[in-house]
Write a protein that holds these residues in place. Structure first.
Motif, short mmCIF file in Angstrom:
data_model
loop_
_atom_site.label_atom_id
_atom_site.label_comp_id
_atom_site.label_asym_id
_atom_site.label_seq_id
_atom_site.Cartn_x
_atom_site.Cartn_y
_atom_site.Cartn_z
N TYR A 239 0.82 -1.22 0.00
CA TYR A 239 0.00 0.00 0.00
C TYR A 239 0.86 1.27 0.00
O TYR A 239 0.66 2.16 -0.81
CB TYR A 239 -0.95 -0.02 1.21
N GLN A 251 -4.86 0.77 -4.03
CA GLN A 251 -5.67 1.20 -2.88
C GLN A 251 -6.59 0.05 -2.45
O GLN A 251 -6.72 -0.95 -3.14
CB GLN A 251 -6.52 2.40 -3.28
N SER A 252 -7.28 0.26 -1.35
CA SER A 252 -8.10 -0.84 -0.81
C SER A 252 -9.42 -1.02 -1.57
O SER A 252 -10.00 -2.10 -1.54
CB SER A 252 -8.41 -0.58 0.66
N GLY A 253 -9.94 0.05 -2.18
CA GLY A 253 -11.25 -0.04 -2.81
C GLY A 253 -12.38 -0.12 -1.80
O GLY A 253 -13.51 -0.50 -2.13
N LEU A 254 -12.11 0.26 -0.57
CA LEU A 254 -13.14 0.11 0.48
C LEU A 254 -14.09 1.30 0.59
O LEU A 254 -15.12 1.21 1.27
CB LEU A 254 -12.46 -0.11 1.84
N SER A 255 -13.79 2.42 -0.07
CA SER A 255 -14.60 3.62 0.18
C SER A 255 -16.09 3.46 -0.13
O SER A 255 -16.91 3.99 0.62
CB SER A 255 -14.01 4.84 -0.55
N GLU A 285 -4.90 7.39 6.60
CA GLU A 285 -6.05 7.71 5.74
C GLU A 285 -7.36 7.29 6.40
O GLU A 285 -8.31 8.06 6.47
CB GLU A 285 -5.94 7.00 4.38
N LYS A 290 -10.04 10.37 7.47
CA LYS A 290 -11.48 10.12 7.36
C LYS A 290 -12.23 10.77 8.53
O LYS A 290 -13.23 11.44 8.34
CB LYS A 290 -11.72 8.61 7.33
N LYS A 356 -15.61 5.13 -9.79
CA LYS A 356 -14.63 5.40 -8.72
C LYS A 356 -13.30 5.82 -9.34
O LYS A 356 -12.61 5.01 -9.95
CB LYS A 356 -14.45 4.16 -7.84
N GLY A 359 -7.67 7.68 -6.08
CA GLY A 359 -7.51 8.75 -5.09
C GLY A 359 -6.49 9.81 -5.48
O GLY A 359 -6.69 11.00 -5.24
N ARG A 362 -7.83 12.20 -7.99
CA ARG A 362 -8.91 13.08 -7.54
C ARG A 362 -8.37 14.48 -7.19
O ARG A 362 -9.03 15.48 -7.39
CB ARG A 362 -9.61 12.49 -6.31
N ASN A 387 -18.72 14.99 -8.38
CA ASN A 387 -18.32 14.00 -7.38
C ASN A 387 -19.55 13.28 -6.79
O ASN A 387 -19.60 12.06 -6.67
CB ASN A 387 -17.54 14.71 -6.27
N ASP A 393 -18.76 6.51 -3.97
CA ASP A 393 -18.55 6.91 -2.58
C ASP A 393 -18.84 8.41 -2.36
O ASP A 393 -18.46 8.99 -1.34
CB ASP A 393 -17.12 6.57 -2.13
N ASN A 398 -16.00 12.87 3.40
CA ASN A 398 -14.67 12.79 2.77
C ASN A 398 -14.63 13.58 1.47
O ASN A 398 -13.62 14.20 1.13
CB ASN A 398 -14.34 11.34 2.40
N GLY A 399 -15.74 13.53 0.70
CA GLY A 399 -15.78 14.23 -0.58
C GLY A 399 -15.80 15.73 -0.37
O GLY A 399 -14.99 16.47 -0.96
N SER A 402 -12.41 16.85 1.07
CA SER A 402 -11.27 16.74 0.14
C SER A 402 -11.38 17.76 -0.99
O SER A 402 -10.36 18.26 -1.48
CB SER A 402 -11.20 15.34 -0.46
C1 LIG Z 1 -11.24 15.91 -4.90
C2 LIG Z 1 -11.41 14.70 -4.02
C3 LIG Z 1 -12.67 14.14 -3.85
C4 LIG Z 1 -12.84 13.03 -3.00
N1 LIG Z 1 -14.09 12.50 -2.85
C5 LIG Z 1 -14.29 11.48 -1.98
C6 LIG Z 1 -15.60 10.97 -1.76
O1 LIG Z 1 -16.57 11.45 -2.34
N2 LIG Z 1 -15.74 9.93 -0.90
C7 LIG Z 1 -14.68 9.37 -0.25
O2 LIG Z 1 -14.86 8.43 0.54
N3 LIG Z 1 -13.44 9.87 -0.41
C8 LIG Z 1 -13.20 10.89 -1.26
N4 LIG Z 1 -11.94 11.38 -1.44
C9 LIG Z 1 -10.84 10.87 -0.59
C10 LIG Z 1 -10.05 9.68 -1.19
O3 LIG Z 1 -9.59 10.02 -2.46
C11 LIG Z 1 -10.88 8.41 -1.26
O4 LIG Z 1 -11.39 8.12 0.03
C12 LIG Z 1 -10.08 7.20 -1.70
O5 LIG Z 1 -9.47 7.43 -2.93
C13 LIG Z 1 -11.02 6.01 -1.77
O6 LIG Z 1 -10.42 4.88 -2.28
P1 LIG Z 1 -9.96 3.67 -1.35
O7 LIG Z 1 -11.03 3.28 -0.42
O8 LIG Z 1 -9.42 2.63 -2.27
O9 LIG Z 1 -8.82 4.40 -0.53
P2 LIG Z 1 -7.66 3.85 0.39
O10 LIG Z 1 -6.43 4.58 -0.01
O11 LIG Z 1 -7.58 2.39 0.40
O12 LIG Z 1 -8.03 4.42 1.83
C14 LIG Z 1 -8.84 3.70 2.77
C15 LIG Z 1 -9.89 4.61 3.31
O13 LIG Z 1 -9.30 5.75 3.96
C16 LIG Z 1 -10.11 6.89 3.76
N5 LIG Z 1 -9.39 7.91 3.00
C17 LIG Z 1 -8.43 7.74 2.07
N6 LIG Z 1 -7.98 8.92 1.62
C18 LIG Z 1 -8.70 9.87 2.27
C19 LIG Z 1 -8.72 11.29 2.23
N7 LIG Z 1 -7.88 11.99 1.47
N8 LIG Z 1 -9.57 11.94 3.03
C20 LIG Z 1 -10.42 11.26 3.84
N9 LIG Z 1 -10.44 9.91 3.92
C21 LIG Z 1 -9.60 9.22 3.15
C22 LIG Z 1 -11.33 6.44 2.94
O14 LIG Z 1 -12.38 6.15 3.81
C23 LIG Z 1 -10.79 5.20 2.25
O15 LIG Z 1 -11.81 4.31 1.87
C24 LIG Z 1 -11.73 12.47 -2.31
C25 LIG Z 1 -10.47 13.05 -2.50
C26 LIG Z 1 -10.31 14.15 -3.33
C27 LIG Z 1 -8.95 14.76 -3.47
#
Ligand SMILES: Cc1cc2nc3c(=O)[nH]c(=O)nc-3n(C[C@H](O)[C@H](O)[C@H](O)COP(=O)(O)OP(=O)(O)OC[C@H]3O[C@@H](n4cnc5c(N)ncnc54)[C@H](O)[C@@H]3O)c2cc1C
Length: 454
Positions: A239, A251-255, A285, A290, A356, A359, A362, A387, A393, A398-399, A402
């Motif tokens: 990771y 990434q985890s894809g868990l969002s 993260e 979060k 999706k 990250g 984004r 978004n 998600d 978070n959206g 961010s």
């Molecule tokens: C412009 C923009 C818009 C975004 N919109 C969203 C959204 O609508 N919903 C959303 O859940 N996340 C959002 N994110 C934050 C982040 O990009 C995603 O959570 C992440 O990419 C989700 O993929 P993952 O679960 O594989 O992440 P992983 O990298 O595997 O992370 C695990 C978990 O950690 C949390 N996390 C990770 N990065 C962030 C972050 N920067 N801020 C807060 N929590 C985080 C999430 O809950 C995520 O599922 C956004 C980021 C940006 C820059």
């Protein structure tokens, strides 16, 4: 047996208990297992020899949610109904606005007590205020989404991750505990729930968007647990190295699952910690970033407006509002991925078609919207609209946080001043090219698009 820490719950309104079931108003946390709100309800039901019912209020319009969101959610809710049935717990799907449906249900069934899960979003806070005005039984709220209840991790809007991190880490030993299992209820509520799934299907099957269903992300708590297991087994150790490379699936894809509450963030943290001693960046993260997002939305009601930006960034963006823009795109241009930048277009399609976006992309995506629209306010509106409409998600703290970080410097610091961005952190195509295989990412998105269309 582990017991629940009752500091996770708070009383929203005192009242006199009725004689009917304890009612859990499920909203943000759409799962049966490891759900603190449900565990809290069962605890009270058992102590008082009462039945337990779960209700979910399906609203026809939720923050721009589209067919893909309703579809994902409804499949998850059907799984919730099946699992609750095995536990002797009734599940009622209500259709309409919570302000009228919830008090109506409470009256009709002479409910003894109401418990809701927590969300910092305005719409949810307003629903609860309105419901509280109309009921006379005790009304509790349990934070089943955050590991540390949002109102305890900090009592104010935090300035940045560095100010929030020590606060949350101080409370983790208290709150990152094992989660009790849900028991089969011994007292069953006689009423038949007879849910109108057919009426709900309308949200799922509406044809307003051509390519909107998401087939490659399976919804529900079982699918969420499978995703967590495969992430831990196959990707967690990589990771740190691969999470910021959009050409890789690191990434985890868990969002989506975390967003709909199909899995508990606490379960994710516990399992990750059990398999790796120091999963530094992943926990940063999942826990710090979060939960900081919830903190921002809870304490700043302008979380989706430029009024929510810090003073330094508002001032700086205002000073650069009239700077010449080399490219200006409308929201429709952006939505249809019609810009000069193939990298940006690929990211947009990854979101609109696949549901999706990676990250790392984004951040670039949102910053370019700031660069290519008439004003920061327009950029913010366009980014939130896209978004919320397309990310599976989306419509999540978070959206909003961010996007406010990317466009408005929230939780960030001031950088060297430059046109349009003022002191907001800048990202460039050249910078992206130096960090990962841009062409590889564009091809990866095209391949996935082709697969999704077959
Ligand atoms: C412009 C923009 C818009 C975004 N919109 C969203 C959204 O609508 N919903 C959303 O859940 N996340 C959002 N994110 C934050 C982040 O990009 C995603 O959570 C992440 O990419 C989700 O993929 P993952 O679960 O594989 O992440 P992983 O990298 O595997 O992370 C695990 C978990 O950690 C949390 N996390 C990770 N990065 C962030 C972050 N920067 N801020 C807060 N929590 C985080 C999430 O809950 C995520 O599922 C956004 C980021 C940006 C820059």
């Amino acid at each position: 047996m582990t017991a629940m820490n009752f500091r996770r719950a708070r009383l929203l309104k005192a009242g006199i208990m009725g004689s009917g079931p304890v009612v859990y108003w499920m909203s943000r946390d759409q799962r049966t297992s490891e759900n603190w709100a449900l565990i809290f309800c069962q605890d009270i039901a058992i102590k008082n020899g009462l039945p337990l019912s779960v209700i979910f209020c399906l609203v026809p319009e939720f923050l721009g949610a589209s067919r893909r969101h309703y579809s994902f959610m409804l499949e998850g809710l059907r799984e919730v109904e099946r699992k609750l049935d095995e536990m002797n717990i009734n599940f009622f799907l209500l259709n309409g606005s919570p302000e009228s449906e919830i008090p109506g249900f409470i009256d009709e069934h002479r409910a003894s007590l109401l418990v809701a899960d927590f969300s910092p979003l305005r719409i949810s806070l307003n629903w609860k205020k309105e419901v509280a005005k109309q009921i006379s039984i005790p009304f509790y709220e349990v934070d089943a989404h955050n590991i540390v209840p949002c109102w305890l991790s900090s009592n104010k809007q935090e300035y940045a991750a560095r100010t929030f991190r020590p606060k949350i880490y101080r409370l983790l030993p208290e709150f990152l505990d094992e989660i009790p299992v849900l028991h089969r209820n011994s007292v069953c509520f006689e009423e038949n729930s007879d849910n109108r799934w057919d009426a709900a299907e309308i949200y799922r099957t509406s044809t307003d968007e051509k390519r909107s269903a998401i087939r490659h992300i399976a919804p529900g708590e079982d699918a969420a647990k499978r995703r967590l297991r495969s992430f831990i087994q196959e990707k967690l150790s990589l990771y740190e190295k691969e999470r910021n490379d959009p050409s890789k699936d690191g990434q985890s894809g868990l969002s989506p699952y975390l967003h709909f509450g199909h899995i508990s963030a606490q379960r994710v943290a516990l399992d990750v910690l059990a398999s790796m001693k120091e999963p530094g960046s992943f926990l940063e993260e999942l826990v710090v970033r979060k939960e900081l997002s919830d903190n921002f939305c809870y304490y700043n009601s302008n979380y989706d407006s430029r009024l929510g930006f810090p003073d330094w960034s508002r001032k700086s963006l205002d000073e650069h509002q009239r700077d010449l823009r080399e490219y200006i795109y409308t929201t429709e241009d952006l939505e249809k991925a019609r810009t000069h930048d193939q990298l940006w277009n690929a990211a947009e399609r990854e979101m609109t078609i696949l549901g999706k976006m990676h990250g790392y992309m984004r951040m670039y995506w949102a910053k370019k919207i700031l660069e290519w629209t008439e004003s920061p306010a327009e950029a913010l509106n366009a980014a939130i609209y896209l978004n919320d409409r397309y990310e599976i998600d989306g419509r999540d703290p978070n959206g909003y946080t961010s996007i406010a970080w990317s466009i408005g410097g929230v939780h960030d610091r001031a950088f060297k001043e430059r046109p349009i961005f003022g002191k907001i952190r800048y990202m460039s195509y050249k910078g992206m090219r130096s960090k990962f295989d841009v062409q590889g990412y564009i091809e990866h998105v095209s391949r996935l698009e082709q697969i999704s269309e077959t």
